[in-house]
Write an enzyme that holds these catalytic residues in place. Structure first.
Site, PDB file in Angstrom:
ATOM      1  CD  GLU A 123     -44.427  43.802 -16.727  1.00 25.56           C
ATOM      2  OE1 GLU A 123     -43.851  44.874 -17.035  1.00 25.56           O
ATOM      3  OE2 GLU A 123     -44.969  43.066 -17.545  1.00 25.56           O
TER       4      GLU A 123
ATOM      5  CB  CYS B 139     -10.236  59.339 -18.596  1.00 20.17           C
ATOM      6  SG  CYS B 139      -8.897  58.684 -17.602  1.00 20.17           S
TER       7      CYS B 139
HETATM    8  N1  LLP Z   1     -41.859  46.494 -16.839  1.00 18.52           N
HETATM    9  C1  LLP Z   1     -41.349  47.024 -17.966  1.00 18.52           C
HETATM   10  C2  LLP Z   1     -41.980  46.706 -19.231  1.00 18.52           C
HETATM   11  C3  LLP Z   1     -40.216  47.860 -17.912  1.00 18.52           C
HETATM   12  O1  LLP Z   1     -39.731  48.394 -19.028  1.00 18.52           O
HETATM   13  C4  LLP Z   1     -39.634  48.147 -16.651  1.00 18.52           C
HETATM   14  C5  LLP Z   1     -38.450  49.016 -16.547  1.00 18.52           C
HETATM   15  C6  LLP Z   1     -40.198  47.564 -15.501  1.00 18.52           C
HETATM   16  C7  LLP Z   1     -41.310  46.750 -15.626  1.00 18.52           C
HETATM   17  C8  LLP Z   1     -39.653  47.797 -14.126  1.00 18.52           C
HETATM   18  O2  LLP Z   1     -39.721  49.131 -13.770  1.00 18.52           O
HETATM   19  P1  LLP Z   1     -39.398  49.596 -12.254  1.00 18.52           P
HETATM   20  O3  LLP Z   1     -40.478  49.027 -11.356  1.00 18.52           O
HETATM   21  O4  LLP Z   1     -38.067  49.058 -11.899  1.00 18.52           O
HETATM   22  O5  LLP Z   1     -39.422  51.053 -12.340  1.00 18.52           O
HETATM   23  N2  LLP Z   1     -32.115  52.033 -15.806  1.00 18.52           N
HETATM   24  C9  LLP Z   1     -33.125  52.974 -15.394  1.00 18.52           C
HETATM   25  C10 LLP Z   1     -34.487  52.334 -15.296  1.00 18.52           C
HETATM   26  C11 LLP Z   1     -34.948  51.675 -16.580  1.00 18.52           C
HETATM   27  C12 LLP Z   1     -36.298  51.023 -16.442  1.00 18.52           C
HETATM   28  C13 LLP Z   1     -36.620  50.208 -17.624  1.00 18.52           C
HETATM   29  N3  LLP Z   1     -37.847  49.496 -17.557  1.00 18.52           N
HETATM   30  C14 LLP Z   1     -32.706  53.602 -14.073  1.00 18.52           C
HETATM   31  O6  LLP Z   1     -31.634  53.287 -13.571  1.00 18.52           O
HETATM   32  O7  LLP Z   1     -33.411  54.450 -13.533  1.00 18.52           O
END
Ligand code: LLP
Length: 419
Positions: free
Chosen positions: A275, A343
């Site tokens: 994922e 702000c």
């Molecule tokens: N699978 C699951 C179950 C997840 O919870 C996530 C991310 C992913 C896959 C994908 O993860 P990635 O490969 O993108 O690291 N908003 C935060 C990141 C939150 C990630 C949440 N879950 C940021 O801006 O760093």
């Protein structure tokens, strides 16, 4: 590698000057590079090519833009979704329902029902309670829902606390010790086809050792479940691979990640599912902004830009670093604070950083903004919802329009009793 580079002293996205886009669409604006997205999708797939059977479900939450999903669909990617809204986006982009994984700790009855009816390929169950509810929904519809059980391996991903998901105290998955029992009980329910396990320990992972530990634990659990006479045909190893945010950062590469996976899971005899989000989209996008003015400060000048924490929330939420580059650098640098107009003191992109010298009216970009950028934008301070553009060689298109404050205002009403 990405396709944002200086060309005759001016920053381009592929063959398009960012200044052209800013002139026509206005700022702030996200700009994505199609070539970079495709490249990342291919590099990640290639890194897993030593594995016998692989399914890649792009983490839609990292960038749910319809054009981005369409492009990844054409690269053969499925989708990892966490809401009915994301599911409908993935389906609208042409991703087959069978290639969609539905994750998320709080799937509602309505979402479960919609997903079963849509024929979603796999539900990643976050609890026994959810499995029982899904079994009843599927059985009532005369359907069977394919499921993996998400396990919390109690491994510290060694990333930012707010994006860490695999420690026992985190809300995600079922505890490792209870997983085999829950798997067995859910396997006995009509309406469910328990086919595997899922794990995801966190995001922006910069050290693969915790991932290796988590995969080893999942392999042991898989053997335990099989020893109990139950099948495990799918193992979802989640996402989380980090990307370089600072020029020169050394992060594990997709090849490194693939090698770790292969060393642990090559002979599991399952379809391995992934994922990835950030590793595909992060460096495929920039946020273009205009300098409103440069204001004198005590220690350093404040570069006030027209992008703010509502457009790019990551610095305010996670103290995240995004490289800041002038679109037409003059060759000089200075030390400055980069702030938005909102702000709140947290509307700060960088403090005391050496950056390209910029002045009022200049354009600049925040790099590595393709993941968790536009998707986390909001309209705080009654600002517009930031638009998105995709570039492909010489051509470009607006792929999400700016939603003006007036449009949001028009959706609000004053009740009669206040008039
Ligand atoms: N699978 C699951 C179950 C997840 O919870 C996530 C991310 C992913 C896959 C994908 O993860 P990635 O490969 O993108 O690291 N908003 C935060 C990141 C939150 C990630 C949440 N879950 C940021 O801006 O760093």
């Amino acid at each position: 590698m990405d396709h944002f580079a200086l060309n005759n002293g001016e920053l381009f996205a592929e063959n398009v000057p960012l200044a052209d886009i800013a002139r026509e669409v206005g700022t702030p604006v996200y700009v994505y590079s199609r070539a970079t997205l495709s490249r990342h999708a291919r590099v990640f797939r290639e890194a897993l090519s030593a594995l016998p059977s692989v399914h890649i479900a792009f983490a839609v939450k990292s960038n749910p833009n319809l054009a981005v999903l369409r492009l990844l669909a054409s690269e053969g990617y499925g989708a990892d979704v966490v809401s009915e809204g994301e599911m409908n986006r993935a389906l609208a982009a042409g991703i087959p329902a069978a290639d969609v994984v539905f994750s998320g700790v709080g799937k509602t009855r309505r979402e479960l029902t919609a997903a079963v009816k849509a024929g979603i390929g796999q539900f990643n169950l976050e609890s026994e309670e959810e499995g029982v509810e899904l079994a009843a929904i599927a059985a009532e519809l005369g359907l069977v829902a394919s499921c993996a059980l998400r396990v919390n391996p109690d491994v510290d991903a060694r990333t930012h606390a707010k994006i860490s998901t695999g420690k026992a105290e985190n809300k995600f998955g079922v505890s490792y010790d209870r997983a085999a029992g829950i798997y067995a009980r859910l396997s006995a329910l009509p309406g469910l086809d328990m086919r595997g396990l899922a794990v995801h320990i966190g995001s922006q992972i910069s050290d693969l050792e915790p991932s290796r530990q988590a995969f080893l634990k999942m392999g042991a659990l898989m053997e335990e479940i099989r020893a109990g006479g139950l099948k495990v045909t799918h193992m979802d190893l989640g996402g989380g691979l980090g990307v370089p945010y600072k020029a020169g950062d050394a992060l594990p590469t997709p090849e490194d990640y693939g090698a770790v996976v292969a060393s642990v899971a090559r002979d599991w005899g399952v379809t391995l599912m992934f994922e990835p989000g950030r590793v595909i989209t992060g460096n495929s996008g920039v946020l273009v902004t205009e300098v409103v003015r440069v204001k004198q400060g005590t220690a350093n000048p404040f570069v006030v830009v027209d992008a703010a924490m509502n457009d790019l929330a990551r610095p305010a939420m996670y103290d995240a670093w995004h490289d800041f580059l002038a679109v037409k650098p003059n060759g000089r640098t200075f030390t400055a604070n980069i702030v938005g107009p909102i702000c709140e003191s947290s509307d700060t992109f960088a403090m005391g950083r050496e950056i390209d010298e910029v002045a009022a009216g200049d354009l600049a970009v925040f790099r590595t903004a393709g993941a968790y950028g536009a998707t986390m934008a909001n309209t705080y301070n009654s600002r517009a919802l930031v638009p998105e553009v995709m570039v492909d060689g010489d051509k470009w298109a607006v792929v999400a329009e700016r939603i003006e404050p007036a449009t949001i205002l028009a959706a609000e009403t004053v009740p009669d009793w206040l008039k």
